[in-house]
Enzyme design. Structure first.
Site, mmCIF file in Angstrom:
data_model
loop_
_atom_site.group_PDB
_atom_site.id
_atom_site.type_symbol
_atom_site.label_atom_id
_atom_site.label_comp_id
_atom_site.label_asym_id
_atom_site.label_seq_id
_atom_site.Cartn_x
_atom_site.Cartn_y
_atom_site.Cartn_z
ATOM 1 N N LYS A 192 32.613 101.196 36.203
ATOM 2 C CA LYS A 192 32.058 100.077 35.445
ATOM 3 C C LYS A 192 31.460 100.612 34.147
ATOM 4 C CE LYS A 192 28.585 96.429 35.613
ATOM 5 N NZ LYS A 192 27.671 95.666 36.441
ATOM 6 N N LYS A 252 36.239 98.016 35.489
ATOM 7 C CA LYS A 252 35.657 96.859 34.809
ATOM 8 C C LYS A 252 35.023 97.289 33.502
ATOM 9 C CE LYS A 252 31.617 94.029 35.441
ATOM 10 N NZ LYS A 252 30.447 93.776 36.192
ATOM 11 N N TYR A 317 38.057 84.922 35.995
ATOM 12 C CA TYR A 317 37.544 83.559 35.966
ATOM 13 C C TYR A 317 38.703 82.565 35.942
ATOM 14 C CZ TYR A 317 33.200 85.932 35.481
ATOM 15 O OH TYR A 317 32.147 86.749 35.753
HETATM 16 C C1 PBG Z 1 25.712 92.754 37.477
HETATM 17 C C2 PBG Z 1 27.091 92.411 37.065
HETATM 18 C C3 PBG Z 1 27.581 92.209 35.766
HETATM 19 C C4 PBG Z 1 28.874 91.752 35.901
HETATM 20 C C5 PBG Z 1 29.163 91.737 37.263
HETATM 21 N N1 PBG Z 1 28.048 92.158 37.962
HETATM 22 C C6 PBG Z 1 26.947 92.261 34.451
HETATM 23 C C7 PBG Z 1 26.276 93.440 33.942
HETATM 24 O O1 PBG Z 1 26.425 94.555 34.449
HETATM 25 O O2 PBG Z 1 25.542 93.251 32.987
HETATM 26 C C8 PBG Z 1 29.744 91.351 34.762
HETATM 27 C C9 PBG Z 1 30.726 90.295 35.034
HETATM 28 C C10 PBG Z 1 31.249 89.580 33.853
HETATM 29 O O3 PBG Z 1 30.906 89.799 32.680
HETATM 30 O O4 PBG Z 1 32.082 88.715 34.111
HETATM 31 N N2 PBG Z 1 25.321 94.032 37.470
#
Ligand code: PBG
Length: 331
Positions: A192, A252, A317
């Protein structure tokens, strides 16, 4: 070598035969938000067709996803009304999981996001130290494991930690196993990145970093999410999470990191998920709204890219549009 390529592109029959990537609506996972303390479901800026659901509208939405859109896999985000700095209450999210599973049982697969960002006053993904300059790994991991256990006991099929603390996969796996939940899967957000593409989500999940009652010196998530300049970190943390027991690994965001997905899915032989995050999806929507591109074609093209790069499942989404888009454009 033969340098002509167009002979095999001249009609749909032959194009179908040479096609290497085949997408199916069954590969898609739909994110869902359920929010405590709202009386009507709310639209999310940038994410047309996705809502901050009430407990009641959540059930109706899943019903229609199942019946009308052929979606049976979901990733749930619970958003409690009470924020705090250390003593978190996971019961709202746990109750929604129990209600959804009671209603739909094994007709659906329910993954639940595990993180503290919707629970903390300051919107960071864990517990801050007193001076507010870092998240305390150990205490945060304890909370993540505790909430994972509650969510799994409530009936979640899969636990999906998105916080990026070190060692959380092992801690969660151990606690689940000790409590007889060895069937509960773990999908790790193992790769991530620290991204500018999470904007619309943070409104939906009420999780943008902000000042609270304690000092907060972290303005963003750079001290825990992966630096986009360091693809090697994504490989190392995915290897570690696989070693600690993750069943599914995840990359991600998707579109800016296809190179990383391609490399990681070659290196690590595990099921790979890709998360097409809120900002990626919203940019396609906004362009389409301005008449600058065809939304369905853009979605399809981005999804083909994910499959080509090695993802076997796609969190988007637009999951509830996938059946329609694939039927229309792929047949
Ligand atoms: C929470 C989380 C995030 C997303 C999924 N879980 C946001 C972040 O890390 O700030 C992002 C999902 C998206 O933007 O669709 N930690």
């Amino acid at each position: 070598m033969d340098l002509t390529f167009r002979r095999l592109r001249q009609n749909p029959h032959v194009r179908e035969l040479v096609q290497k990537i085949h997408l199916h609506p069954k590969q898609f996972i739909q994110p869902l938000f359920v929010v405590e303390g709202i009386s009507k479901r709310e639209a999310i800026p940038g994410l047309d067709g996705v809502y901050r659901e009430t407990p009641e509208s959540l059930i109706q939405q899943i019903e229609s996803d199942l019946k009308e859109h052929g979606v049976s896999k979901f990733l749930l985000f619970g958003v409690p009304s009470q924020k705090s700095i250390s003593n978190f209450d996971y019961s709202f999210t746990a109750a929604q999981i129990a209600a959804v599973k009671k209603h739909f049982g094994s007709k659906i697969w329910l993954a639940v996001d595990v993180c503290l960002c919707s629970y903390t006053e300051h919107g960071h993904c864990g517990i801050l130290n007193d001076s507010g300059d870092h998240l305390i790994n150990r205490q945060t991991v304890e909370q993540l494991a505790k909430s994972s256990l509650q969510f799994a006991q409530a009936g979640a099929d899969c636990i999906a930690p998105s916080d990026m603390m070190d060692g959380r996969i092992g801690a969660i796996r151990d606690l689940l196993d000790e409590n007889g939940l060895e069937q509960t899967q773990v999908m790790s957000y193992s790769a991530k990145f620290h991204s500018g593409f999470y904007g619309p989500f943070r409104v939906a999940a009420d999780s943008a970093p902000k000042q609270g009652s304690q000092p907060v010196q972290l303005s963003d998530r750079a001290t825990y999410q992966i630096d986009p300049h360091c693809p090697g970190d994504a490989l190392l943390s995915s290897l570690r999470d696989a070693e600690e027991g993750a069943d599914i690994l995840m990359l991600k965001p998707g579109m800016p990191y296809l190179d990383v997905l391609a490399e990681l899915s070659r290196e690590i032989v595990k099921p790979w998920a890709v998360y097409q995050v809120s900002g990626e999806y919203a940019s396609m929507r906004v362009m389409a709204d301005q008449g600058l591109m065809n939304f369905d074609r853009a979605c399809l093209e981005s999804w083909i890219g994910f499959a080509r790069a090695g993802a076997s499942m796609i969190i988007s989404y637009g999951a509830r549009d996938a059946q329609r888009i694939l039927n229309q454009l792929e047949s």
